[in-house]
Scaffold this active site. Structure first.
Site, short mmCIF file in Angstrom:
data_model
loop_
_atom_site.label_atom_id
_atom_site.label_comp_id
_atom_site.label_asym_id
_atom_site.label_seq_id
_atom_site.Cartn_x
_atom_site.Cartn_y
_atom_site.Cartn_z
N GLY A 46 0.83 -1.20 0.00
CA GLY A 46 0.00 0.00 0.00
C GLY A 46 0.86 1.25 0.00
O GLY A 46 2.02 1.21 0.46
N GLN A 51 2.69 10.13 1.20
CA GLN A 51 4.02 9.50 1.31
C GLN A 51 4.93 9.88 0.15
O GLN A 51 6.15 9.70 0.23
CB GLN A 51 3.89 7.97 1.37
CG GLN A 51 3.28 7.46 2.67
CD GLN A 51 3.18 5.96 2.68
OE1 GLN A 51 2.25 5.40 2.14
NE2 GLN A 51 4.16 5.29 3.26
N CYS A 95 5.58 -0.04 7.29
CA CYS A 95 5.23 1.10 6.43
C CYS A 95 6.45 1.47 5.61
O CYS A 95 7.57 1.47 6.14
CB CYS A 95 4.82 2.27 7.32
SG CYS A 95 4.42 3.77 6.42
N LEU A 96 6.25 1.79 4.34
CA LEU A 96 7.38 2.16 3.49
C LEU A 96 8.04 3.46 3.96
O LEU A 96 9.18 3.74 3.60
CB LEU A 96 6.93 2.29 2.03
CG LEU A 96 6.48 0.98 1.36
CD1 LEU A 96 5.97 1.24 -0.05
CD2 LEU A 96 7.61 -0.06 1.34
N HIS A 137 -4.59 1.14 7.13
CA HIS A 137 -3.27 1.78 7.25
C HIS A 137 -3.15 2.97 6.27
O HIS A 137 -2.72 4.06 6.66
CB HIS A 137 -2.20 0.72 6.98
CG HIS A 137 -0.79 1.24 6.98
ND1 HIS A 137 0.14 0.84 7.92
CD2 HIS A 137 -0.14 2.11 6.17
CE1 HIS A 137 1.28 1.45 7.67
NE2 HIS A 137 1.14 2.22 6.62
N GLU A 138 -3.55 2.74 5.01
CA GLU A 138 -3.40 3.80 4.00
C GLU A 138 -4.37 4.95 4.25
O GLU A 138 -4.02 6.12 4.07
CB GLU A 138 -3.59 3.24 2.59
CG GLU A 138 -2.60 2.13 2.19
CD GLU A 138 -1.16 2.43 2.56
OE1 GLU A 138 -0.73 3.59 2.51
OE2 GLU A 138 -0.45 1.46 2.93
N HIS A 141 -3.05 7.33 6.76
CA HIS A 141 -2.06 8.28 6.23
C HIS A 141 -2.73 9.57 5.74
O HIS A 141 -2.16 10.65 5.82
CB HIS A 141 -1.32 7.67 5.04
CG HIS A 141 -0.12 6.84 5.41
ND1 HIS A 141 0.96 7.34 6.10
CD2 HIS A 141 0.18 5.53 5.15
CE1 HIS A 141 1.87 6.38 6.26
NE2 HIS A 141 1.42 5.27 5.70
NI NI Z 1 2.40 3.46 5.52
#
Ligand code: NI
Length: 172
Positions: A46, A51, A95-96, A137-138, A141
């Site tokens: 995701g 981000q 998370c990236l 999660h997304e 953000h």
């Molecule tokens: Ni994330």
């Protein structure tokens, strides 16, 4: 398509609330294409627009629950909202924007979202397991929230290994 730079935790952009997408134009299409490529190249499931530095309500999620032999599918969610959720799962989440770190996070096991596609058409999408986790999660953000707010600590390598060893034992 092009790879975009993924902002890391500590960057103020990741704490901001994103504005709705209002223009379903070429610029949005390029952003979504770039986000999908950036996510898959980084082996993520995701990625949210903030981000990559864009404070707009758009995310991509990799649907990994596909029949054997079928390719994984990228779901694009523009202006998404959660309609329904149920059940509970607890597991390591990463998370990236926080590369290499995982924490135990509780999420619903089923999530139904409503969103617009890249052309502005509303649709509904359902996710279970990892996909439900990724939806939550997304979407977090988009309101400036990170998984690190939902876990009490970042797991050590030993804790992570112990978790996966226990999982394997359960499966055997
Ligand atoms: Ni994330």
């Amino acid at each position: 398509m092009a790879l975009r730079n993924i902002l890391k935790q500590g960057d103020e952009t990741l704490t901001k609330r994103c504005r709705p997408v209002t223009d379903f134009n070429e610029r949005l299409h390029i952003l979504l294409d770039d986000m999908a490529e950036t996510m898959t190249t980084a082996n993520g499931v995701g990625l949210a627009a903030p981000q990559v530095g864009i404070l707009r309500r758009a995310v991509v999620v990799l649907e990994t629950n596909v029949p054997e032999g079928e390719p994984e599918r990228v779901i694009e969610l523009v202006n998404p909202e959660i309609l329904e959720s149920s059940g509970e799962q607890e597991g390591p989440e990463g998370c990236l924007s926080v590369p290499g770190d995982f924490g135990m996070v509780k999420r619903p096991d089923y999530v139904k979202v409503r969103a617009q596609d890249r052309d502005g058409n509303w649709f509904e999408a359902e996710g279970v397991g990892l996909t439900a986790r990724a939806f939550c999660h997304e979407l977090d953000h988009l309101d400036g929230h990170m998984f690190t707010e939902l876990c009490d600590h970042i797991l050590s390598d030993e804790e992570l290994e112990a978790y996966y060893a226990a999982q394997r034992e359960e499966e055997d």
